[in-house]
Design a protein around this motif. Structure first.
Motif, PDB file in Angstrom:
ATOM      1  N   ILE A  90      19.013  12.289  -0.539  1.00 23.20           N
ATOM      2  CA  ILE A  90      17.793  11.705   0.030  1.00 23.20           C
ATOM      3  C   ILE A  90      18.014  10.202   0.178  1.00 23.20           C
ATOM      4  N   HIS A  91      17.975   9.746   1.392  1.00 23.16           N
ATOM      5  CA  HIS A  91      18.165   8.311   1.631  1.00 23.16           C
ATOM      6  C   HIS A  91      17.032   7.772   2.494  1.00 23.16           C
ATOM      7  N   THR A  92      16.420   6.679   2.046  1.00 23.72           N
ATOM      8  CA  THR A  92      15.454   5.996   2.909  1.00 23.72           C
ATOM      9  C   THR A  92      16.240   5.171   3.932  1.00 23.72           C
ATOM     10  N   TYR A  93      15.516   4.540   4.868  1.00 23.65           N
ATOM     11  CA  TYR A  93      16.207   3.886   5.989  1.00 23.65           C
ATOM     12  C   TYR A  93      17.194   2.807   5.538  1.00 23.65           C
ATOM     13  N   ILE A 129       0.853  -1.202   0.000  1.00 22.90           N
ATOM     14  CA  ILE A 129       0.000   0.000   0.000  1.00 22.90           C
ATOM     15  C   ILE A 129       0.888   1.251   0.000  1.00 22.90           C
ATOM     16  N   ASP A 130       1.927   1.251   0.825  1.00 26.17           N
ATOM     17  CA  ASP A 130       2.832   2.402   0.918  1.00 26.17           C
ATOM     18  C   ASP A 130       3.482   2.680  -0.445  1.00 26.17           C
ATOM     19  N   VAL A 131       3.999   1.616  -1.069  1.00 26.06           N
ATOM     20  CA  VAL A 131       4.768   1.850  -2.305  1.00 26.06           C
ATOM     21  C   VAL A 131       3.861   2.189  -3.496  1.00 26.06           C
ATOM     22  N   LEU A 132       2.608   1.712  -3.461  1.00 27.13           N
ATOM     23  CA  LEU A 132       1.720   2.119  -4.559  1.00 27.13           C
ATOM     24  C   LEU A 132       1.293   3.584  -4.423  1.00 27.13           C
ATOM     25  N   ASP A 133       1.223   4.082  -3.194  1.00 22.95           N
ATOM     26  CA  ASP A 133       0.976   5.520  -3.027  1.00 22.95           C
ATOM     27  C   ASP A 133       2.144   6.318  -3.623  1.00 22.95           C
ATOM     28  N   ALA A 134       3.343   5.797  -3.436  1.00 26.86           N
ATOM     29  CA  ALA A 134       4.529   6.456  -4.005  1.00 26.86           C
ATOM     30  C   ALA A 134       4.465   6.422  -5.535  1.00 26.86           C
ATOM     31  N   ALA A 142      14.654   9.570   5.192  1.00 26.37           N
ATOM     32  CA  ALA A 142      13.592  10.031   4.298  1.00 26.37           C
ATOM     33  C   ALA A 142      12.508   8.959   4.237  1.00 26.37           C
ATOM     34  N   GLY A 143      11.257   9.389   4.144  1.00 30.01           N
ATOM     35  CA  GLY A 143      10.152   8.441   4.072  1.00 30.01           C
ATOM     36  C   GLY A 143       9.874   8.020   2.634  1.00 30.01           C
ATOM     37  N   THR A 144       8.980   7.056   2.493  1.00 27.76           N
ATOM     38  CA  THR A 144       8.602   6.530   1.177  1.00 27.76           C
ATOM     39  C   THR A 144       8.139   7.651   0.246  1.00 27.76           C
ATOM     40  N   GLN A 182       3.994   2.450   7.695  1.00 30.70           N
ATOM     41  CA  GLN A 182       4.929   3.420   8.294  1.00 30.70           C
ATOM     42  C   GLN A 182       5.520   4.363   7.255  1.00 30.70           C
ATOM     43  N   TYR A 183       5.274   4.077   5.998  1.00 27.91           N
ATOM     44  CA  TYR A 183       5.805   4.910   4.903  1.00 27.91           C
ATOM     45  C   TYR A 183       7.294   5.190   5.087  1.00 27.91           C
TER      46      TYR A 183
END
Ligand code: IPM
Ligand code: MG
Length: 372
Positions: free
Chosen positions: A350-353, A16-21, A359-361, A309-310
């Protein structure tokens, strides 16, 4: 009417998180498309006894392409226990919806490019650029499985297979049988796809993966068929490797490899290895391609612990969108997305975890959209 109809199937967890992205990217490229959300996933298994409901199958019959997120799967017994009480006595068995989708729509080609984008701190080595062609409908994924094995099967195997004698002495609840089925036609088309791609993309070599020294029938057929196909492409170098040796050599010298073609399960395994060598599952993108429909997805799973958690890296999914645009023939838009992804990785701001940042999703998706 819009030029394209695109199904968006988020599924469970971080799907769900990545499809919002991905939606941020679709909005930015202004594709002339209608987006239709579809139901798929664990919650539909629990409430309806089917994680891939008929209405979603009908939706897929009516779209040009689809983007799929991820699905949570559990072993058979655990899956049974999560059904709503009204369904528990119905004898339903859980089967992965993505595997069913690949078979139902004959999405025989699983295309998994694994490219180390320059400057990614997670690259195993800079410059790795591999493309996996994974057969996507056969092999140990055929779904022909028995536990306990029925008596007719035990009798038939007893007559035709010497090594089976040792197993057939066991009580039937003490062993299980999963059939590995490779067809000549199925092997031929995936290997052809790999060689055609090599020719069009001016790549140098195709490596055929197998374990034909032990799994002589099914992998033997795959290897023989692949070698026959290779003869039609004298302009492309070919070699073959046992799956076990290949995993070692890939780590030792990834630059000896280029295009890798494999039966389903070996392709699945190499996919995770090669994704890890090029940044991890946050970068692994995938296309399930048939002659009519193609469904694109990140290679990663639903990562329930990060759901909602995005925070996960959306680049895998954004690169899957890029693959979708290539497949639709929207080459300029595909290039636009890939250039923006490459630029954001190279900038390193910009780096995600997974990349060591916070940075968030959606922050990552917005940064990529802004670079486009
Ligand atoms: C993949 C996944 C799937 C597979 C799972 C989720 C069924 O691992 O796409 O690589 O095994 O094909
Ligand atoms: Mg996998």
């Amino acid at each position: 009417m819009a030029k394209y109809k695109i199904a968006l199937l988020p599924g469970d967890g971080i799907g769900i998180d990545v499809l919002d992205a991905a939606k941020i990217i679709f909005d930015k490229i202004k594709l002339d498309a209608e987006y239709i959300y579809g139901d798929i996933g664990w919650k539909f298994w629990c409430s309806e006894g089917d994680a891939f409901p008929q209405r979603t199958i009908d939706l897929l019959k009516n779209v040009d392409t689809a983007l799929f997120g991820a699905i949570t799967s559990k072993p058979v017994k655990a899956a049974q226990a999560e059904l709503i009480p009204a369904l528990q006595s119905k004898g339903l068995t859980y089967r992965s919806p993505i595997v069913r989708m690949r078979q139902m729509f004959d999405l025989y080609l699983c295309l998994r490019p694994c490219k180390a984008y320059p400057g990614n701190p997670l690259n195993f080595k800079e410059g790795i650029d591999l493309v996996i062609f994974r057969e996507n409908t056969e092999d140990l994924y055929a779904g022909v499985e028995f536990y306990p094995p029925p008596q007719e099967l035990i009798d038939a195997l007893g007559k035709t297979s010497k090594p089976f004698a040792a197993f057939s002495k066991l009580p039937p609840d003490q062993y299980a049988i999963s059939c590995k089925i490779n067809t000549k036609a199925g092997s031929e088309r995936i290997v052809k796809a790999a060689f055609d791609f090599a020719r069009i993309m001016k790549r140098k070599k195709v490596t055929i993966v197998h374990k034909a020294n032990v799994v002589r029938a099914s992998d033997g057929l795959f290897l023989e068929t692949a070698k026959d196909v290779a003869k039609q492409y004298p302009d492309i170098q070919t070699d073959d490797a046992n799956i076990d040796a290949l995993t070692m050599w890939l780590l030792k010298n990834p630059f000896n490899y280029d295009i890798i073609v494999a039966p389903n399960l070996y392709g699945d395994i190499i996919s995770d290895l090669c994704a890890q060598m090029t940044g991890g599952l946050g970068f692994g993108c995938s296309g399930n391609i048939g002659s009519k429909l193609a469904v694109f997805e990140p290679t990663h799973g639903s990562a329930p612990k990060y759901a909602g958690q995005y925070k996960v890296n959306p680049i895998a999914t954004i690169l899957a969108v890029k693959m979708m645009l290539d497949w639709l023939g929207e080459k300029d838009k595909a290039v636009q997305i890939e250039k923006a992804v490459a630029a954001i990785i190279k900038d390193g701001k910009i780096h995600t975890y997974d990349m060591g940042g916070n940075a968030g999703t959606l922050d990552m998706a917005k940064a990529i959209a802004e670079r486009m």
